[in-house]
Write a protein that holds these residues in place. Sequence first.
Motif, PDB file in Angstrom:
ATOM      1  N   MET A   1       0.839  -1.180   0.000  1.00  0.00           N
ATOM      2  CA  MET A   1       0.000   0.000   0.000  1.00  0.00           C
ATOM      3  C   MET A   1       0.887   1.248   0.000  1.00  0.00           C
ATOM      4  O   MET A   1       1.969   1.240   0.562  1.00  0.00           O
ATOM      5  N   LYS A   2       0.382   2.272  -0.599  1.00  0.00           N
ATOM      6  CA  LYS A   2       1.105   3.542  -0.682  1.00  0.00           C
ATOM      7  C   LYS A   2       0.949   4.301   0.629  1.00  0.00           C
ATOM      8  O   LYS A   2      -0.137   4.366   1.202  1.00  0.00           O
ATOM      9  N   ASP A   3       2.042   4.873   1.112  1.00  0.00           N
ATOM     10  CA  ASP A   3       2.011   5.687   2.333  1.00  0.00           C
ATOM     11  C   ASP A   3       1.798   7.151   1.986  1.00  0.00           C
ATOM     12  O   ASP A   3       2.236   7.628   0.940  1.00  0.00           O
ATOM     13  N   LEU A   4       1.133   7.859   2.882  1.00  0.00           N
ATOM     14  CA  LEU A   4       0.990   9.302   2.774  1.00  0.00           C
ATOM     15  C   LEU A   4       2.028   9.910   3.697  1.00  0.00           C
ATOM     16  O   LEU A   4       1.989   9.698   4.911  1.00  0.00           O
ATOM     17  N   LYS A   5       2.984  10.629   3.115  1.00  0.00           N
ATOM     18  CA  LYS A   5       4.088  11.191   3.894  1.00  0.00           C
ATOM     19  C   LYS A   5       4.232  12.677   3.605  1.00  0.00           C
ATOM     20  O   LYS A   5       3.903  13.151   2.518  1.00  0.00           O
ATOM     21  N   GLY A  10      12.603  18.909   8.097  1.00  0.00           N
ATOM     22  CA  GLY A  10      13.533  17.793   8.054  1.00  0.00           C
ATOM     23  C   GLY A  10      13.031  16.494   8.669  1.00  0.00           C
ATOM     24  O   GLY A  10      13.726  15.489   8.634  1.00  0.00           O
ATOM     25  N   THR A  11      11.838  16.491   9.227  1.00  0.00           N
ATOM     26  CA  THR A  11      11.274  15.287   9.827  1.00  0.00           C
ATOM     27  C   THR A  11      10.180  14.743   8.910  1.00  0.00           C
ATOM     28  O   THR A  11       9.314  15.487   8.463  1.00  0.00           O
ATOM     29  N   VAL A  12      10.232  13.432   8.649  1.00  0.00           N
ATOM     30  CA  VAL A  12       9.235  12.784   7.808  1.00  0.00           C
ATOM     31  C   VAL A  12       8.111  12.247   8.693  1.00  0.00           C
ATOM     32  O   VAL A  12       8.366  11.532   9.663  1.00  0.00           O
ATOM     33  N   TYR A  13       6.898  12.605   8.344  1.00  0.00           N
ATOM     34  CA  TYR A  13       5.708  12.131   9.051  1.00  0.00           C
ATOM     35  C   TYR A  13       4.919  11.238   8.096  1.00  0.00           C
ATOM     36  O   TYR A  13       4.763  11.574   6.920  1.00  0.00           O
ATOM     37  N   THR A  14       4.428  10.122   8.611  1.00  0.00           N
ATOM     38  CA  THR A  14       3.631   9.182   7.821  1.00  0.00           C
ATOM     39  C   THR A  14       2.254   9.056   8.456  1.00  0.00           C
ATOM     40  O   THR A  14       2.142   8.796   9.654  1.00  0.00           O
ATOM     41  N   ALA A  15       1.240   9.234   7.640  1.00  0.00           N
ATOM     42  CA  ALA A  15      -0.130   9.125   8.145  1.00  0.00           C
ATOM     43  C   ALA A  15      -0.481   7.652   8.363  1.00  0.00           C
ATOM     44  O   ALA A  15      -0.162   6.812   7.522  1.00  0.00           O
ATOM     45  N   PRO A  16      -1.130   7.344   9.484  1.00  0.00           N
ATOM     46  CA  PRO A  16      -1.615   5.975   9.681  1.00  0.00           C
ATOM     47  C   PRO A  16      -2.823   5.721   8.782  1.00  0.00           C
ATOM     48  O   PRO A  16      -3.365   6.648   8.175  1.00  0.00           O
ATOM     49  N   ALA A  17      -3.240   4.483   8.700  1.00  0.00           N
ATOM     50  CA  ALA A  17      -4.420   4.149   7.896  1.00  0.00           C
ATOM     51  C   ALA A  17      -5.613   4.981   8.371  1.00  0.00           C
ATOM     52  O   ALA A  17      -5.771   5.204   9.575  1.00  0.00           O
ATOM     53  N   PRO A  18      -6.428   5.446   7.437  1.00  0.00           N
ATOM     54  CA  PRO A  18      -7.563   6.291   7.833  1.00  0.00           C
ATOM     55  C   PRO A  18      -8.605   5.502   8.618  1.00  0.00           C
ATOM     56  O   PRO A  18      -8.788   4.306   8.417  1.00  0.00           O
ATOM     57  N   ARG A  19      -9.291   6.223   9.494  1.00  0.00           N
ATOM     58  CA  ARG A  19     -10.394   5.657  10.271  1.00  0.00           C
ATOM     59  C   ARG A  19     -11.707   5.969   9.566  1.00  0.00           C
ATOM     60  O   ARG A  19     -11.761   6.836   8.686  1.00  0.00           O
ATOM     61  N   VAL A  20     -12.757   5.294   9.971  1.00  0.00           N
ATOM     62  CA  VAL A  20     -14.080   5.542   9.394  1.00  0.00           C
ATOM     63  C   VAL A  20     -14.458   7.001   9.594  1.00  0.00           C
ATOM     64  O   VAL A  20     -14.998   7.658   8.685  1.00  0.00           O
ATOM     65  N   LYS A  21     -14.165   7.549  10.767  1.00  0.00           N
ATOM     66  CA  LYS A  21     -14.472   8.950  11.058  1.00  0.00           C
ATOM     67  C   LYS A  21     -13.841   9.875  10.013  1.00  0.00           C
ATOM     68  O   LYS A  21     -14.475  10.807   9.524  1.00  0.00           O
ATOM     69  N   GLU A  22     -12.602   9.602   9.658  1.00  0.00           N
ATOM     70  CA  GLU A  22     -11.912  10.442   8.677  1.00  0.00           C
ATOM     71  C   GLU A  22     -12.505  10.259   7.286  1.00  0.00           C
ATOM     72  O   GLU A  22     -12.609  11.225   6.514  1.00  0.00           O
ATOM     73  N   TRP A  80      -4.286   8.049  -1.792  1.00  0.00           N
ATOM     74  CA  TRP A  80      -3.964   7.294  -0.579  1.00  0.00           C
ATOM     75  C   TRP A  80      -5.251   6.799   0.085  1.00  0.00           C
ATOM     76  O   TRP A  80      -5.350   5.635   0.458  1.00  0.00           O
ATOM     77  N   ILE A  81      -6.248   7.670   0.234  1.00  0.00           N
ATOM     78  CA  ILE A  81      -7.521   7.263   0.834  1.00  0.00           C
ATOM     79  C   ILE A  81      -8.207   6.225  -0.058  1.00  0.00           C
ATOM     80  O   ILE A  81      -8.736   5.228   0.430  1.00  0.00           O
ATOM     81  N   ASP A  82      -8.167   6.458  -1.347  1.00  0.00           N
ATOM     82  CA  ASP A  82      -8.847   5.594  -2.304  1.00  0.00           C
ATOM     83  C   ASP A  82      -8.378   4.141  -2.217  1.00  0.00           C
ATOM     84  O   ASP A  82      -9.163   3.226  -2.425  1.00  0.00           O
ATOM     85  N   GLN A  83      -7.128   3.920  -1.889  1.00  0.00           N
ATOM     86  CA  GLN A  83      -6.623   2.542  -1.838  1.00  0.00           C
ATOM     87  C   GLN A  83      -7.266   1.722  -0.718  1.00  0.00           C
ATOM     88  O   GLN A  83      -7.197   0.503  -0.717  1.00  0.00           O
TER      89      GLN A  83
END
Length: 95
Positions: A1-5, A10-22, A80-83
């Motif tokens: 799966m593709k990550d949303l980053k 200088g810091t890389v943040y990665t979104a966790p898998a979306p929740r139903v609420k989101e 990312w959400i679509d996947q």
Amino acid sequence: MKDLKVTIAGTVYTAPAPRVKEFKEYLKMLRDREENGADYYNVEFAFIASLFRDPAVTPETLDEADLAVGASLWSNYALWIDQYIPNTEKNAKSR
């Protein structure tokens, strides 16, 4: 799966898998697109920031990011959400 980053200061943040609420917020945001008018992109970037669930990723920090970072994030988040949305049409595969 593709990550949303996103990289902020200088810091890389990665979104966790979306929740139903989101996902429901995403659908509401799309529905209200015309109603939000010129403010739509502020609403959209606030939503994108919320996907990271990290206090360092805010609409304000995204506003201060380089244009290339913001444009990439904006173009990738819907994919990312679509996947995570299964495609149940006849002869379709899960995304």
